[in-house]
Design a protein around this motif. Structure first.
Motif, PDB file in Angstrom:
ATOM      1  N   ASN A 151       2.980 -32.738  36.360  1.00  0.00           N
ATOM      2  CA  ASN A 151       3.538 -32.608  35.013  1.00  0.00           C
ATOM      3  C   ASN A 151       4.995 -33.086  35.026  1.00  0.00           C
ATOM      4  OD1 ASN A 151       3.716 -31.955  32.318  1.00  0.00           O
ATOM      5  ND2 ASN A 151       3.885 -29.751  32.645  1.00  0.00           N
ATOM      6  N   PRO A 152       5.197 -34.408  35.118  1.00  0.00           N
ATOM      7  CA  PRO A 152       6.569 -34.918  35.240  1.00  0.00           C
ATOM      8  C   PRO A 152       7.390 -34.693  33.973  1.00  0.00           C
ATOM      9  CG  PRO A 152       5.043 -36.729  34.881  1.00  0.00           C
ATOM     10  CD  PRO A 152       4.218 -35.491  35.052  1.00  0.00           C
ATOM     11  N   ILE A 153       8.697 -34.621  34.143  1.00  0.00           N
ATOM     12  CA  ILE A 153       9.630 -34.492  33.032  1.00  0.00           C
ATOM     13  C   ILE A 153       9.930 -35.894  32.497  1.00  0.00           C
ATOM     14  CG2 ILE A 153      11.926 -33.710  32.323  1.00  0.00           C
ATOM     15  CD1 ILE A 153      10.072 -31.420  33.142  1.00  0.00           C
ATOM     16  N   LEU A 154       9.751 -36.062  31.202  1.00  0.00           N
ATOM     17  CA  LEU A 154       9.994 -37.359  30.566  1.00  0.00           C
ATOM     18  C   LEU A 154      11.306 -37.305  29.797  1.00  0.00           C
ATOM     19  CD1 LEU A 154       6.425 -37.964  29.080  1.00  0.00           C
ATOM     20  CD2 LEU A 154       7.306 -38.698  31.291  1.00  0.00           C
ATOM     21  N   GLY A 155      12.146 -38.280  30.011  1.00  0.00           N
ATOM     22  CA  GLY A 155      13.418 -38.367  29.290  1.00  0.00           C
ATOM     23  C   GLY A 155      13.248 -39.240  28.065  1.00  0.00           C
ATOM     24  N   SER A 189       3.210 -32.474  29.521  1.00  0.00           N
ATOM     25  CA  SER A 189       2.284 -31.608  28.801  1.00  0.00           C
ATOM     26  C   SER A 189       2.766 -31.276  27.392  1.00  0.00           C
ATOM     27  CB  SER A 189       2.052 -30.314  29.585  1.00  0.00           C
ATOM     28  OG  SER A 189       3.278 -29.614  29.757  1.00  0.00           O
ATOM     29  N   LEU A 190       4.066 -31.358  27.136  1.00  0.00           N
ATOM     30  CA  LEU A 190       4.633 -31.044  25.816  1.00  0.00           C
ATOM     31  C   LEU A 190       5.183 -32.273  25.105  1.00  0.00           C
ATOM     32  CD1 LEU A 190       6.545 -27.751  26.724  1.00  0.00           C
ATOM     33  CD2 LEU A 190       4.290 -27.990  25.659  1.00  0.00           C
ATOM     34  N   SER A 191       4.958 -33.451  25.659  1.00  0.00           N
ATOM     35  CA  SER A 191       5.571 -34.665  25.125  1.00  0.00           C
ATOM     36  C   SER A 191       5.081 -35.022  23.729  1.00  0.00           C
ATOM     37  CB  SER A 191       5.331 -35.839  26.074  1.00  0.00           C
ATOM     38  OG  SER A 191       3.940 -36.128  26.147  1.00  0.00           O
ATOM     39  N   ILE A 192       3.815 -34.795  23.457  1.00  0.00           N
ATOM     40  CA  ILE A 192       3.277 -35.175  22.142  1.00  0.00           C
ATOM     41  C   ILE A 192       3.960 -34.362  21.050  1.00  0.00           C
ATOM     42  CG2 ILE A 192       1.218 -35.188  20.676  1.00  0.00           C
ATOM     43  CD1 ILE A 192      -0.408 -35.830  23.223  1.00  0.00           C
ATOM     44  N   ILE A 193       4.076 -33.062  21.245  1.00  0.00           N
ATOM     45  CA  ILE A 193       4.718 -32.231  20.229  1.00  0.00           C
ATOM     46  C   ILE A 193       6.194 -32.578  20.101  1.00  0.00           C
ATOM     47  CG2 ILE A 193       5.271 -30.261  21.697  1.00  0.00           C
ATOM     48  CD1 ILE A 193       3.955 -30.004  18.139  1.00  0.00           C
ATOM     49  N   ARG A 194       6.842 -32.931  21.196  1.00  0.00           N
ATOM     50  CA  ARG A 194       8.264 -33.292  21.181  1.00  0.00           C
ATOM     51  C   ARG A 194       8.494 -34.566  20.361  1.00  0.00           C
ATOM     52  NH1 ARG A 194      12.354 -35.178  20.418  1.00  0.00           N
ATOM     53  NH2 ARG A 194      14.158 -35.504  21.728  1.00  0.00           N
ATOM     54  N   VAL A 195       7.726 -35.609  20.648  1.00  0.00           N
ATOM     55  CA  VAL A 195       7.901 -36.890  19.958  1.00  0.00           C
ATOM     56  C   VAL A 195       7.429 -36.780  18.505  1.00  0.00           C
ATOM     57  CG1 VAL A 195       7.214 -39.325  19.920  1.00  0.00           C
ATOM     58  CG2 VAL A 195       7.741 -38.214  22.093  1.00  0.00           C
ATOM     59  N   LEU A 196       6.311 -36.101  18.271  1.00  0.00           N
ATOM     60  CA  LEU A 196       5.805 -35.952  16.914  1.00  0.00           C
ATOM     61  C   LEU A 196       6.775 -35.168  16.038  1.00  0.00           C
ATOM     62  CD1 LEU A 196       3.499 -36.624  15.031  1.00  0.00           C
ATOM     63  CD2 LEU A 196       2.365 -34.526  15.760  1.00  0.00           C
ATOM     64  N   SER A 197       7.414 -34.148  16.580  1.00  0.00           N
ATOM     65  CA  SER A 197       8.378 -33.390  15.785  1.00  0.00           C
ATOM     66  C   SER A 197       9.592 -34.247  15.431  1.00  0.00           C
ATOM     67  CB  SER A 197       8.806 -32.107  16.502  1.00  0.00           C
ATOM     68  OG  SER A 197       9.542 -32.402  17.658  1.00  0.00           O
ATOM     69  N   GLN A 198      10.044 -35.097  16.337  1.00  0.00           N
ATOM     70  CA  GLN A 198      11.168 -35.987  16.050  1.00  0.00           C
ATOM     71  C   GLN A 198      10.789 -36.989  14.955  1.00  0.00           C
ATOM     72  OE1 GLN A 198      14.374 -35.987  17.061  1.00  0.00           O
ATOM     73  NE2 GLN A 198      14.769 -37.767  15.777  1.00  0.00           N
ATOM     74  N   GLU A 199       9.607 -37.577  15.059  1.00  0.00           N
ATOM     75  CA  GLU A 199       9.178 -38.559  14.063  1.00  0.00           C
ATOM     76  C   GLU A 199       8.921 -37.902  12.702  1.00  0.00           C
ATOM     77  OE1 GLU A 199       9.541 -41.740  14.657  1.00  0.00           O
ATOM     78  OE2 GLU A 199      10.058 -41.252  16.719  1.00  0.00           O
ATOM     79  N   THR A 200       8.414 -36.680  12.700  1.00  0.00           N
ATOM     80  CA  THR A 200       8.213 -35.953  11.451  1.00  0.00           C
ATOM     81  C   THR A 200       9.557 -35.661  10.790  1.00  0.00           C
ATOM     82  OG1 THR A 200       6.181 -34.973  12.314  1.00  0.00           O
ATOM     83  CG2 THR A 200       7.162 -33.909  10.395  1.00  0.00           C
ATOM     84  N   SER A 201      10.541 -35.307  11.587  1.00  0.00           N
ATOM     85  CA  SER A 201      11.892 -35.083  11.060  1.00  0.00           C
ATOM     86  C   SER A 201      12.441 -36.366  10.440  1.00  0.00           C
ATOM     87  CB  SER A 201      12.832 -34.608  12.165  1.00  0.00           C
ATOM     88  OG  SER A 201      12.435 -33.363  12.646  1.00  0.00           O
ATOM     89  N   ARG A 209       0.851 -39.893  32.194  1.00  0.00           N
ATOM     90  CA  ARG A 209       1.977 -39.489  33.034  1.00  0.00           C
ATOM     91  C   ARG A 209       1.543 -38.260  33.807  1.00  0.00           C
ATOM     92  NH1 ARG A 209       3.754 -43.925  31.981  1.00  0.00           N
ATOM     93  NH2 ARG A 209       5.803 -44.357  31.122  1.00  0.00           N
ATOM     94  N   GLY A 210       1.477 -38.379  35.130  1.00  0.00           N
ATOM     95  CA  GLY A 210       0.983 -37.285  35.948  1.00  0.00           C
ATOM     96  C   GLY A 210      -0.467 -37.022  35.591  1.00  0.00           C
ATOM     97  N   ALA A 211      -0.795 -35.777  35.309  1.00  0.00           N
ATOM     98  CA  ALA A 211      -2.161 -35.406  34.951  1.00  0.00           C
ATOM     99  C   ALA A 211      -2.378 -35.384  33.438  1.00  0.00           C
ATOM    100  CB  ALA A 211      -2.480 -34.036  35.538  1.00  0.00           C
ATOM    101  N   PHE A 212      -1.407 -35.854  32.663  1.00  0.00           N
ATOM    102  CA  PHE A 212      -1.465 -35.710  31.209  1.00  0.00           C
ATOM    103  C   PHE A 212      -1.382 -37.051  30.489  1.00  0.00           C
ATOM    104  CE2 PHE A 212       0.177 -31.763  32.852  1.00  0.00           C
ATOM    105  CZ  PHE A 212      -0.543 -30.807  32.144  1.00  0.00           C
ATOM    106  N   LEU A 213      -1.988 -37.084  29.304  1.00  0.00           N
ATOM    107  CA  LEU A 213      -1.775 -38.187  28.379  1.00  0.00           C
ATOM    108  C   LEU A 213      -0.532 -37.805  27.591  1.00  0.00           C
ATOM    109  CD1 LEU A 213      -2.817 -40.843  27.252  1.00  0.00           C
ATOM    110  CD2 LEU A 213      -4.147 -39.547  25.592  1.00  0.00           C
ATOM    111  N   ALA A 214       0.514 -38.606  27.708  1.00  0.00           N
ATOM    112  CA  ALA A 214       1.817 -38.231  27.170  1.00  0.00           C
ATOM    113  C   ALA A 214       2.291 -39.238  26.123  1.00  0.00           C
ATOM    114  CB  ALA A 214       2.840 -38.152  28.301  1.00  0.00           C
ATOM    115  N   ALA A 215       3.085 -38.742  25.189  1.00  0.00           N
ATOM    116  CA  ALA A 215       3.750 -39.602  24.199  1.00  0.00           C
ATOM    117  C   ALA A 215       5.062 -40.060  24.825  1.00  0.00           C
ATOM    118  CB  ALA A 215       3.995 -38.840  22.910  1.00  0.00           C
ATOM    119  N   VAL A 216       5.182 -41.359  25.065  1.00  0.00           N
ATOM    120  CA  VAL A 216       6.398 -41.876  25.687  1.00  0.00           C
ATOM    121  C   VAL A 216       7.368 -42.452  24.665  1.00  0.00           C
ATOM    122  CG1 VAL A 216       5.310 -42.293  27.914  1.00  0.00           C
ATOM    123  CG2 VAL A 216       5.314 -44.104  26.209  1.00  0.00           C
ATOM    124  N   ALA A 217       6.897 -42.678  23.429  1.00  0.00           N
ATOM    125  CA  ALA A 217       7.769 -43.190  22.364  1.00  0.00           C
ATOM    126  C   ALA A 217       7.094 -42.949  21.021  1.00  0.00           C
ATOM    127  CB  ALA A 217       8.032 -44.685  22.551  1.00  0.00           C
ATOM    128  N   GLY A 218       7.879 -43.056  19.943  1.00  0.00           N
ATOM    129  CA  GLY A 218       7.343 -42.884  18.604  1.00  0.00           C
ATOM    130  C   GLY A 218       7.999 -43.838  17.635  1.00  0.00           C
TER     131      GLY A 218
END
Length: 174
Positions: free
Chosen positions: A12-16, A33-45, A73-82
């Protein structure tokens, strides 16, 4: 017995993340593991900010789309950009005409002319658009405006002030 250690950062790597220049928000990291919610919340804002800006300037959003760039990314499907895409309609403001048209008949004819002009502008914009999602949104809006125009011509002014789309359309990609 073999002692095997698993590195949690490999699973579960940390994505910057970094923000686009001028984009509001806080650039922060998130585990995959939390990247999708992180990127989606930024784009929703961002989308909320664009809608607010359009409303303040007298327009409104006629189309919006949020896209996430997904990668493993690691064991997860991650949002790397939005990306947030917005199309905004602004009304034509012909204040002199509005001040002199106190008669309902003149006002009704003015509204009919404005709706006809807007429908023509949207049809022209539709013919130059390649994105099928945007084309569908524009076709639906044109049908809605044509229905309103038909009813307006029958003398039933049902156009709500919030539903008027009088003006030109421009595209803003953020």
């Amino acid at each position: 017995m073999i002692n095997m250690k698993i590195n949690p950062d490999a699973v579960n790597p940390i994505l910057g993340y970094k923000l686009d220049p001028g984009e509001p928000g806080i650039a922060s990291s998130a585990p995959a593991s939390l990247s999708i919610i992180r990127v989606l919340s930024q784009e929703t804002s961002n989308l909320i900010a664009f809608k607010k800006q359009a409303a303040i300037n007298g327009g409104y959003v006629v189309y919006s789309k949020i896209s996430l760039d997904m990668q493993k990314r690691g064991a997860f499907l991650a949002a790397v950009a939005g990306k947030t895409e917005v199309k905004i309609a602004y009304p034509n403001e012909n204040k002199d005409e509005n001040k002199t048209n106190n008669n309902n008949d003149k006002s009704n004819k003015s509204e009919i002319k404005k709706l006809e002009d807007l429908i023509n502008k949207l049809k022209k914009f539709l013919s130059s658009e390649d994105n099928p999602d945007i084309k569908k949104e524009l076709e639906n809006k044109i049908k809605s405006l044509e229905s309103q125009l038909f009813l307006l011509k029958l003398g039933k002014n049902i156009i709500n002030q919030n539903e008027q789309i009088l003006g030109m359309i421009f595209t803003a990609y953020y």
